[in-house]
Design a protein around this motif. Structure first.
Motif, mmCIF file in Angstrom:
data_model
loop_
_atom_site.group_PDB
_atom_site.id
_atom_site.type_symbol
_atom_site.label_atom_id
_atom_site.label_comp_id
_atom_site.label_asym_id
_atom_site.label_seq_id
_atom_site.Cartn_x
_atom_site.Cartn_y
_atom_site.Cartn_z
ATOM 1 N N LEU A 1 -5.661 26.266 25.922
ATOM 2 C CA LEU A 1 -6.470 26.622 24.665
ATOM 3 C C LEU A 1 -7.439 25.548 24.240
ATOM 4 O O LEU A 1 -8.081 25.919 23.547
ATOM 5 N N ALA A 2 -7.405 24.427 24.833
ATOM 6 C CA ALA A 2 -8.309 23.357 24.685
ATOM 7 C C ALA A 2 -9.916 24.104 24.959
ATOM 8 O O ALA A 2 -10.754 23.445 24.513
ATOM 9 N N ARG A 3 -9.902 24.958 25.752
ATOM 10 C CA ARG A 3 -11.199 25.659 26.428
ATOM 11 C C ARG A 3 -11.436 26.809 25.521
ATOM 12 O O ARG A 3 -12.284 27.341 26.010
ATOM 13 N N LEU A 4 -10.780 27.059 24.795
ATOM 14 C CA LEU A 4 -10.938 28.596 23.946
ATOM 15 C C LEU A 4 -12.284 28.598 22.967
ATOM 16 O O LEU A 4 -12.465 27.662 22.185
ATOM 17 N N ALA A 5 -13.063 29.570 23.155
ATOM 18 C CA ALA A 5 -14.141 29.596 22.480
ATOM 19 C C ALA A 5 -14.373 30.923 21.890
ATOM 20 O O ALA A 5 -14.924 30.826 20.768
ATOM 21 N N ALA A 6 -13.665 32.058 22.163
ATOM 22 C CA ALA A 6 -13.588 33.240 21.297
ATOM 23 C C ALA A 6 -12.219 34.066 21.589
ATOM 24 O O ALA A 6 -11.554 33.815 22.649
ATOM 25 N N ILE A 7 -11.891 34.881 20.584
ATOM 26 C CA ILE A 7 -10.777 35.935 20.687
ATOM 27 C C ILE A 7 -11.425 37.118 20.462
ATOM 28 O O ILE A 7 -11.945 37.471 19.529
ATOM 29 N N ASP A 8 -11.189 37.988 21.322
ATOM 30 C CA ASP A 8 -11.164 39.359 21.522
ATOM 31 C C ASP A 8 -10.361 40.337 21.411
ATOM 32 O O ASP A 8 -9.350 40.258 22.102
ATOM 33 N N THR A 9 -10.041 40.782 19.976
ATOM 34 C CA THR A 9 -8.925 41.765 19.545
ATOM 35 C C THR A 9 -9.311 43.195 19.592
ATOM 36 O O THR A 9 -8.435 44.068 19.373
ATOM 37 N N SER A 10 -10.414 43.483 20.395
ATOM 38 C CA SER A 10 -10.850 44.902 20.448
ATOM 39 C C SER A 10 -9.714 45.544 21.320
ATOM 40 O O SER A 10 -9.823 46.793 21.079
ATOM 41 N N GLY A 11 -8.942 45.149 22.272
ATOM 42 C CA GLY A 11 -8.011 45.656 22.855
ATOM 43 C C GLY A 11 -6.685 45.997 22.387
ATOM 44 O O GLY A 11 -5.949 46.541 23.387
ATOM 45 N N ILE A 12 -6.566 45.587 21.123
ATOM 46 C CA ILE A 12 -5.313 45.727 20.581
ATOM 47 C C ILE A 12 -5.026 47.239 20.360
ATOM 48 O O ILE A 12 -5.934 47.808 19.775
ATOM 49 N N PRO A 13 -3.910 47.904 20.712
ATOM 50 C CA PRO A 13 -3.892 49.257 20.422
ATOM 51 C C PRO A 13 -3.586 49.685 19.062
ATOM 52 O O PRO A 13 -3.131 49.068 18.260
ATOM 53 N N ASP A 14 -4.121 51.070 18.850
ATOM 54 C CA ASP A 14 -4.096 51.398 17.498
ATOM 55 C C ASP A 14 -2.549 51.456 16.927
ATOM 56 O O ASP A 14 -2.333 51.122 15.756
ATOM 57 N N GLU A 15 -1.564 51.708 17.892
ATOM 58 C CA GLU A 15 -0.220 51.904 17.350
ATOM 59 C C GLU A 15 0.406 50.185 16.779
ATOM 60 O O GLU A 15 1.053 50.067 16.142
ATOM 61 N N VAL A 16 -0.345 49.243 17.438
ATOM 62 C CA VAL A 16 -0.040 47.758 17.140
ATOM 63 C C VAL A 16 -0.616 47.323 15.824
ATOM 64 O O VAL A 16 0.091 46.900 14.914
ATOM 65 N N ARG A 17 -1.982 47.877 15.795
ATOM 66 C CA ARG A 17 -2.689 47.582 14.394
ATOM 67 C C ARG A 17 -1.949 48.216 13.146
ATOM 68 O O ARG A 17 -2.008 47.806 12.246
ATOM 69 N N ALA A 18 -1.352 49.332 13.714
ATOM 70 C CA ALA A 18 -0.546 50.156 12.444
ATOM 71 C C ALA A 18 0.639 49.617 12.011
ATOM 72 O O ALA A 18 1.450 50.046 11.195
ATOM 73 N N SER A 19 1.136 48.482 12.851
ATOM 74 C CA SER A 19 2.529 48.035 12.738
ATOM 75 C C SER A 19 2.688 46.991 11.736
ATOM 76 O O SER A 19 1.528 46.293 11.755
ATOM 77 N N ARG A 20 3.802 46.872 11.040
ATOM 78 C CA ARG A 20 3.942 45.624 10.277
ATOM 79 C C ARG A 20 4.611 44.562 11.126
ATOM 80 O O ARG A 20 5.861 44.967 11.673
ATOM 81 N N PHE A 21 4.557 43.265 11.021
ATOM 82 C CA PHE A 21 4.969 42.391 11.895
ATOM 83 C C PHE A 21 5.505 41.202 10.679
ATOM 84 O O PHE A 21 4.690 40.796 9.935
ATOM 85 N N ARG A 22 6.640 40.848 10.862
ATOM 86 C CA ARG A 22 7.363 39.750 10.238
ATOM 87 C C ARG A 22 7.996 38.720 11.159
ATOM 88 O O ARG A 22 8.385 38.990 12.078
ATOM 89 N N VAL A 23 7.829 37.468 10.630
ATOM 90 C CA VAL A 23 8.206 36.480 11.577
ATOM 91 C C VAL A 23 9.267 35.562 10.830
ATOM 92 O O VAL A 23 9.128 35.054 9.663
#
Length: 374
Positions: free
Chosen positions: A168-190
């Motif tokens: 992660l020291a070399r991280l420059a960008a995060i691409d979230t376009s590949g997240i499936p719709d069902e994941v986007r529609a989900s509620r996550f609690r930690v």
């Protein structure tokens, strides 16, 4: 009488369900006609899945996943009877015990397997996912988990980063376009059992890195990598998790879930209480019996006893804690709603003896507590 039994496990001795059974036996001796409701509890770490299954039923799902080093492992999670909610324990696929057979890899260990469990649950229809973090083998900010859900972590040249926190020291960008719709529609609690921030002297790498095999130099390397991760998260989603309490849980997994998926963090015991429907179980109760292996001043910081006591106080129900060890002060616990606390020790005993005799000692003590109410 209606008596609710809602303890944590006694680590190294009894599961939460076994504690419930021992306490129930004592209650029956004192009040044979009492209505007893057992609700095994946990604080969001190991054992939470079993509490969920015990209290709410549902299905135990076993799937193939990757362990922290990418090796195949069978791991399980819980799916509710209606298929709408799931409980995933990070330790099941990404826990430290899974890699005890080989040299630890604090820089490369990953949470990918946990993401695979979540992905399977979502594919089956779960839209409310409780992720119980704790006991992780790595410090990757949850990047492996998120990658399994379609997120890409890219370097300055647009290349995909390899697994592990150090990358992660070399991280420059995060691409979230590949997240499936069902994941986007989900509620996550930690469910978090610590309040550590993501980075800094009390962050994920500094506090927990050594437990995962990190040398002082590796701790500094991981902390710098997580700082870069947090910087990119802030630029990508506008969410700052650097110093967010709890973001450092499970090697920063909590921070990654918040920053990318908008996950809702909370004290583990409080989330577990909701998941196993403890508030509903308390309706009409005359007494609540809770407990954990050791009760002390730190138990007020989001542990099971504090969560149960707070719920009992809201309803005006006396709450009594039974524990292997009891150490004052209890001012904070009393303020939260705990009525009293008692130790299992009936005389001078070693820790080994207390662990071995915990069940019968709990039964005797529970009987005496209930006799005060009958």
């Amino acid at each position: 009488m209606r008596i609710v039994i809602a303890p944590d496990s006694f680590k190294g001795s009894l599961s939460a369900a076994a504690v419930c059974a021992a306490v129930t036996a004592g209650v029956r001796r004192a009040a044979p006609a009492a209505e007893v409701v057992a609700v095994p509890m946990a604080d969001g770490g190991e054992g939470t899945l079993d509490c969920f299954l015990s209290a709410r039923g549902g299905d135990e799902i076993e799937v193939a996943a990757a362990d922290p080093l990418g090796r195949p492992v069978k791991a399980r999670y819980a799916l509710s009877g209606d298929g709408r909610s799931a409980v995933v324990e990070l330790a099941a696929a990404s826990g430290l015990p899974l890699v005890e057979d080989v040299p630890l890899d604090p820089l490369g260990a990953t949470t990918t397997g946990t993401g695979e469990l979540i992905a399977d649950a979502v594919r089956r229809g779960a839209r409310d996912v409780l992720v119980c973090v704790g006991g992780s083998a790595g410090t990757d900010g949850g990047a492996g988990l998120l990658r399994a859900l379609g997120v890409r972590f890219l370097d300055a040249a647009g290349g995909e980063l390899p697994p592990g926190g150090a990358a992660l020291a070399r991280l420059a960008a995060i691409d979230t376009s590949g997240i499936p719709d069902e994941v986007r529609a989900s509620r996550f609690r930690v469910a978090c059992d610590v309040t550590s921030p993501l980075v800094g002297p009390s962050g994920a790498a500094a506090v927990f890195g050594p437990q995962k095999g990190a040398t002082p130099a590796q701790v500094r390397e991981l902390d710098a990598a997580l700082t870069t991760f947090a910087d990119v998260l802030a630029a990508h989603a506008g969410v700052r998790v650097h110093d967010l309490p709890g973001a450092g849980a499970a090697g920063g997994t909590c921070g990654g879930l918040i920053g990318v998926l908008g996950a809702e963090p909370a004290a583990g015991a409080a989330l577990v209480a909701e998941a196993v429907r403890l508030p509903a179980a308390l309706a009409g109760a005359d007494l609540v019996i809770t407990g954990e292996g050791r009760l002390d001043g730190q138990s007020a910081g989001g542990k099971v006893v504090s969560a149960v006591a707070a719920l009992a106080k809201e309803r005006g129900i006396p709450a009594v804690a039974l524990a292997g060890g009891v150490a004052a002060p209890f001012d904070d616990l009393h303020a939260l709603g705990l009525t009293a606390a008692f130790s299992l020790a009936d005389g001078p005993r070693t820790l080994a003896e207390l662990k071995a005799e915990a069940a019968p000692l709990l039964t005797v003590l529970a009987e005496q507590v209930v006799r005060l109410r009958v």
